[in-house]
Design an enzyme around this catalytic site. Structure first.
Site, PDB file in Angstrom:
ATOM      1  CB  SER A   1     -10.236  38.312 -11.136  1.00 51.81           C
ATOM      2  OG  SER A   1     -10.860  37.364 -11.974  1.00 51.81           O
TER       3      SER A   1
ATOM      4  CD  GLU B   1     -11.733  32.685 -13.648  1.00 53.45           C
ATOM      5  OE1 GLU B   1     -11.395  31.629 -13.065  1.00 53.45           O
ATOM      6  OE2 GLU B   1     -12.542  32.714 -14.591  1.00 53.45           O
TER       7      GLU B   1
ATOM      8  CE1 TYR C   1      -5.790  37.175 -13.907  1.00 51.02           C
ATOM      9  CE2 TYR C   1      -7.927  36.147 -13.503  1.00 51.02           C
ATOM     10  CZ  TYR C   1      -7.162  37.272 -13.744  1.00 51.02           C
ATOM     11  OH  TYR C   1      -7.763  38.504 -13.805  1.00 51.02           O
TER      12      TYR C   1
END
Length: 327
Positions: free
Chosen positions: A127, A129, A151
């Site tokens: 991801s 992120e 996350y």
């Protein structure tokens, strides 16, 4: 006939990927929780139209024995590990389950494949992120990770475990570092679907205001069906490698809101309410991917533009609510 195993097959990406693989002649298998089979109307809605064409296996990525047995039974040629606790805001509320599901689940699947089907090609859903408070923009495959959420941290760990299995055990294991990708199948808890659904409800007089957090956050938003094609292409290469999957463009939440309301001819400022409770404890302000590598090595590039993406999401929600109103 090639066999593919998909974790997270009931999610946005899993459902589009299952469709793509069926079109390409694959035998498609998916892992679902038993509760999903007990409540298919709500939990299998994204795959109900292909339910009779795929094979679902009850299991949990939190259980190594469960994963091991499914890999042993299916013996897949390709495995796409998409399942995760993927709602960033929730990861702040319950970091323990986020880390447990996202990290252990990835290790369990990698280990099961290594032990029971070592020639299976493995895709890990990494991801953007992971970049978090990025040290450079746009972000490349070589950009250092600086995650700002549980996350993001969990995905960094999964990324490195995937890389470790590739290097230590010579497995075909790769990570697709996906930037935000949306569609009419996006979960309602995500800001893009919250906006598109809210706009549709406002059109029909079912909602007065949409509560949102940071309107200035910028993201690289693409179209999910195109991103699963990139995932598939990554596993068709001669050698495994990691790739950024993105559009190379960045847009703010405010831009998404403006375009969504333009679709129904309303001024967005009259319908948006800022809720400080919806701001992240540690905000990520801009993420934008550099897709030079995937364009050069694989030939993949996005086609659906940002404005088109916003419009198709809003129009889909308008159609859905209209159909519900008719009943």
């Amino acid at each position: 006939m090639k066999k593919a195993l998909i974790t997270g097959i009931t999610g946005q990406d899993g459902s589009y990927l299952a469709e793509l693989l069926l079109e390409k002649g694959y035998e498609v298998h998916g892992i679902v929780r038993r509760v999903a089979l007990e409540d298919p109307e709500h939990r299998l809605w994204r795959i109900r139209h292909i339910r009779d064409k795929i094979h679902l296996h009850c299991g949990s990525i939190e259980s190594y024995a469960s994963i091991y047995n499914i890999v042993e039974q299916v013996k897949p040629d390709e495995c796409y590990h998409l399942a995760a606790q993927s709602f960033v805001s929730y990861s702040f509320e319950d970091e323990f389950s986020t880390l447990d599901i996202n990290i252990n689940g990835t290790i369990y699947i990698l280990s099961a494949i290594k032990n029971r089907k070592p020639d299976c090609k493995f895709y890990f859903a990494a991801s953007s992120e992971m970049f978090g408070h990025a040290i450079e923009t746009p972000q490349k495959e070589t950009t250092s990770f600086n995650p700002r959420s549980p996350y993001g941290i969990s995905k960094v760990v999964g990324y490195y475990f995937t890389k470790n299995y590739r290097e230590a055990y010579n497995m075909f294991a790769c990570s697709g570092i996906c930037f935000n990708h949306e569609s009419p199948r996006r979960g309602f808890e995500f800001v893009t679907r919250k906006i598109s659904r809210g706009v549709a409800m406002i059109k029909f007089g079912l909602l007065d205001k949409i509560k949102l957090g940071n309107l200035d956050a910028k993201r690289d938003w693409g179209y999910a069906p195109e991103y699963v094609e990139a995932m598939y292409l990554m596993l068709q290469q001669d050698k495994p490698d990691d790739y950024i999957i993105a559009t190379g463009e960045t847009h703010s939440v405010k831009e998404f809101v403006q375009l969504a309301f333009e679709t129904i001819g309303l001024n967005w400022e009259e319908y948006i309410e800022i809720d400080r409770n919806l701001f992240r404890p540690a905000e990520v302000y801009e993420l934008r991917g550099d897709i030079t590598k995937i364009k050069k090595n694989i030939g993949w590039k996005p086609k659906v533009k940002f404005k088109e993406l916003v419009e198709l999401m809003v129009e889909n929600d308008i159609k859905e609510i209209y159909e519900i109103q008719k009943k």
